[in-house]
Scaffold this motif. Structure first.
Motif, PDB file in Angstrom:
ATOM      1  N   SER A  88      25.328 -11.717 -28.997  1.00  0.00           N
ATOM      2  CA  SER A  88      26.403 -12.252 -29.833  1.00  0.00           C
ATOM      3  C   SER A  88      26.238 -13.771 -29.969  1.00  0.00           C
ATOM      4  O   SER A  88      27.188 -14.476 -30.276  1.00  0.00           O
ATOM      5  CB  SER A  88      27.769 -11.896 -29.246  1.00  0.00           C
ATOM      6  N   GLY A 117      32.449  -7.418 -37.520  1.00  0.00           N
ATOM      7  CA  GLY A 117      31.281  -7.319 -36.660  1.00  0.00           C
ATOM      8  C   GLY A 117      30.643  -5.945 -36.739  1.00  0.00           C
ATOM      9  O   GLY A 117      31.332  -4.925 -36.739  1.00  0.00           O
ATOM     10  N   ARG A 135      30.620 -10.231 -31.451  1.00  0.00           N
ATOM     11  CA  ARG A 135      29.977 -10.958 -32.547  1.00  0.00           C
ATOM     12  C   ARG A 135      31.018 -11.567 -33.482  1.00  0.00           C
ATOM     13  O   ARG A 135      30.915 -12.740 -33.859  1.00  0.00           O
ATOM     14  CB  ARG A 135      29.028 -10.028 -33.302  1.00  0.00           C
TER      15      ARG A 135
END
Length: 191
Positions: A88, A117, A135
């Motif tokens: 991430s 994400g 993320r």
């Protein structure tokens, strides 16, 4: 006969109520029929459009050039940042894109963006939902530290449920490891 009256009365009352509700029209003075107000003094016609289409028309008509410069137009046009496998961490290339979006969002307080994400297909559904969220939160955190109001941002994870590339190799997986920046209100005007 008494049983028939007892059954007919509630049915008749219910149908009268339903008919009245179906015929009820919103109260209007006629001055805003077929338009959606954007900002004082501007509107866009939404005659004949579905609710979703009317919202999209409003967003497009409400696009802003404020915060858009020749230098950041290319970065504002980019609405996806990619991630490495099981990561991430933002890349150096993505910082420029996110900085351009942060500049635009700071200049347009009414603008709102959904950060979605995504992951590749490998791993469990639960693990990928959490990775997609990390993320989206990484992008959200960067934008907030760049001065964007947290109320303008929404982070959502789709995990591996919405691949952009349905392939099963590294090239497809690389495309699917991403966060999409989806403007929900007042997108950048890039013309």
């Amino acid at each position: 006969m008494q049983v028939l009256k007892t059954l007919a009365l509630p049915v008749l009352a219910a149908s009268l109520i339903m008919t009245g509700c179906a015929n009820r029209k919103p109260v209007t003075d006629g001055s805003n029929i077929g338009t959606t107000n954007l900002t004082p003094g501007t509107s866009v016609s939404t005659d004949g459009l579905s609710e979703d289409a009317a919202i999209n028309a409003q967003n497009l008509a409400g696009a802003s050039a404020k915060g858009v410069t020749e230098e950041n137009k290319a970065f504002l046009a980019k609405r996806v940042v990619h991630f490495g496998y099981d990561s991430s961490e933002l890349s150096n290339v993505d910082y420029q894109t996110l900085q351009a979006h942060a500049q635009f969002l700071r200049a347009n307080a009414n603008s709102k963006i959904a950060l979605t994400g995504h992951t590749d297909e490998r791993g469990t559904r639960e693990y990928n939902m959490a990775l997609g969220e990390r993320r989206a939160k990484a992008v959200q955190s960067y934008l907030i530290t760049s001065g964007v109001n947290a109320n303008q941002l929404e982070a959502v994870s789709y995990g591996k449920e919405s691949p952009i590339n349905l392939g099963h190799g590294e090239a497809a997986w690389k495309e699917n490891r991403r966060v999409e920046l989806n403007y929900e209100a007042v997108p950048p005007l890039l013309k």
